[in-house]
Design an enzyme around this catalytic site. Structure first.
Site, PDB file in Angstrom:
ATOM      1  CG  MET A 151     -12.622  -9.647  -0.743  1.00  0.00           C
ATOM      2  SD  MET A 151     -11.763  -8.358  -1.619  1.00  0.00           S
ATOM      3  CE  MET A 151     -13.044  -7.172  -1.802  1.00  0.00           C
ATOM      4  N   PRO A 152      -9.114 -13.111  -0.877  1.00  0.00           N
ATOM      5  CG  PRO A 152      -8.438 -14.804  -2.328  1.00  0.00           C
ATOM      6  CD  PRO A 152      -9.195 -13.523  -2.277  1.00  0.00           C
ATOM      7  CG  HIS A 153      -4.737 -11.001   4.151  1.00  0.00           C
ATOM      8  ND1 HIS A 153      -3.988  -9.961   3.641  1.00  0.00           N
ATOM      9  CD2 HIS A 153      -4.190 -11.330   5.340  1.00  0.00           C
ATOM     10  CE1 HIS A 153      -3.024  -9.675   4.511  1.00  0.00           C
ATOM     11  NE2 HIS A 153      -3.128 -10.490   5.543  1.00  0.00           N
ATOM     12  CB  SER A 208      -4.257  -8.098   0.539  1.00  0.00           C
ATOM     13  OG  SER A 208      -5.017  -8.893   1.421  1.00  0.00           O
TER      14      SER A 208
END
Length: 76
Positions: free
Chosen positions: A1-3, A40
């Site tokens: 889940m890279p942000h 995101s």
């Protein structure tokens, strides 16, 4: 889940921010091998007069050991 959080001087249009976020998200998904729906991207405007205090000191200097791309400028 890279942000990813992008901070830049104020003045970019919403269209520029949307295009930037989409490009960054697509590249991250491709390079890191994750689904685009997992990425995101936030873009925050910072006034030029506040850059040193809000970004340089708090994010660039404080996290210098984590920077994979260092800036080509300094505050001396």
């Amino acid at each position: 889940m890279p942000h990813v959080e992008i901070k830049c001087f104020s003045g970019r249009t919403e269209e520029q921010k949307i295009r930037c976020a989409e490009k960054v998200a697509n590249d991250i998904a491709s390079i890191l091998g994750c689904e685009i729906s997992s990425v995101s991207v936030a873009i925050k405007d910072v006034d030029e007069k506040d850059w040193k205090e809000e970004v340089w000191d708090k994010n660039i200097i404080a996290d210098k050991d984590y920077l994979y791309k260092k800036p080509g400028y300094t505050y001396d």
